[in-house]
Design a protein around this motif. Structure first.
Motif, mmCIF file in Angstrom:
data_model
loop_
_atom_site.group_PDB
_atom_site.id
_atom_site.type_symbol
_atom_site.label_atom_id
_atom_site.label_comp_id
_atom_site.label_asym_id
_atom_site.label_seq_id
_atom_site.Cartn_x
_atom_site.Cartn_y
_atom_site.Cartn_z
ATOM 1 N N THR A 92 6.682 14.647 -42.832
ATOM 2 C CA THR A 92 6.615 14.757 -41.369
ATOM 3 C C THR A 92 7.509 13.705 -40.708
ATOM 4 O OG1 THR A 92 4.393 15.672 -41.440
ATOM 5 C CG2 THR A 92 5.063 14.616 -39.371
ATOM 6 N N ARG A 149 11.144 14.791 -41.250
ATOM 7 C CA ARG A 149 11.482 15.911 -40.370
ATOM 8 C C ARG A 149 11.642 15.448 -38.924
ATOM 9 N NH1 ARG A 149 9.334 18.837 -36.734
ATOM 10 N NH2 ARG A 149 7.266 17.968 -37.030
ATOM 11 N N ARG A 150 10.731 14.603 -38.451
ATOM 12 C CA ARG A 150 10.787 14.143 -37.058
ATOM 13 C C ARG A 150 12.071 13.358 -36.781
ATOM 14 N NH1 ARG A 150 5.907 12.309 -36.532
ATOM 15 N NH2 ARG A 150 6.305 10.211 -37.305
ATOM 16 N N TRP A 151 12.518 12.541 -37.734
ATOM 17 C CA TRP A 151 13.709 11.727 -37.504
ATOM 18 C C TRP A 151 15.014 12.473 -37.735
ATOM 19 C CZ3 TRP A 151 14.645 7.388 -35.060
ATOM 20 C CH2 TRP A 151 13.559 6.596 -34.723
ATOM 21 N N PRO A 208 14.261 17.483 -36.380
ATOM 22 C CA PRO A 208 13.148 17.750 -35.446
ATOM 23 C C PRO A 208 13.062 19.203 -34.984
ATOM 24 C CG PRO A 208 14.900 16.526 -34.348
ATOM 25 C CD PRO A 208 15.250 16.587 -35.815
#
Length: 144
Positions: free
Chosen positions: A117, A120-122, A125
């Motif tokens: 997670t 993916r967020r960094w 996204p």
């Protein structure tokens, strides 16, 4: 487009494989006789210095741009990683996988999903992550 993540479970140590590029985790600069652990990345590491190394190692090598100043972005990314409950450290990394050491009493698949997670967020996204958890003999235990 979605990002696929495969997780292999072994007691306390596991691999997280991605089907997208990860930033390079360079070998940290340590004093010759350092008493520090042998992880590429952990809470014991000087994250400011390591973020600078990551920014240098990854300059122009990734298919994405980090928001803002890259050293600061890597510092924030690394901080999020090492603060995941149960994550002891990252043993090794390459362009598509991370080898993680989990605390004995923590759920490795939960730690792996939190690591995925954060990645993916960094870095991706706009993509939805799909997870596959593999047992130690390679059988699919869980898919989401």
């Amino acid at each position: 487009m979605s990002m696929r993540v495969s997780i292999s479970r072994h007691p306390q140590f596991f691999e997280i494989e991605f089907d997208q590029d990860l930033p390079l985790f360079p070998e940290p600069n340590r004093p010759k006789f350092s008493s520090r652990d042998d992880y590429l990345c952990s809470r014991a590491l000087d994250l400011d210095a390591y973020a600078s190394q990551m920014a240098t190692a990854n300059a122009g090598c990734l298919p994405f741009e980090l928001p803002g100043e890259s050293r600061q972005a890597y510092r924030e990314f690394l901080t999020e990683l090492v603060l995941i409950p149960g994550l002891v450290g990252i043993f090794s990394a390459n362009r598509y996988s991370l080898r993680i050491h989990a605390g004995r009493h923590f759920d490795a698949s939960r730690i792996a999903s939190l690591v995925a997670t954060v990645v993916r967020r960094w870095f991706y996204p706009e993509q939805e992550a799909r997870y596959t958890v593999l047992g130690s003999s390679g059988e699919v235990i869980e898919q989401t």
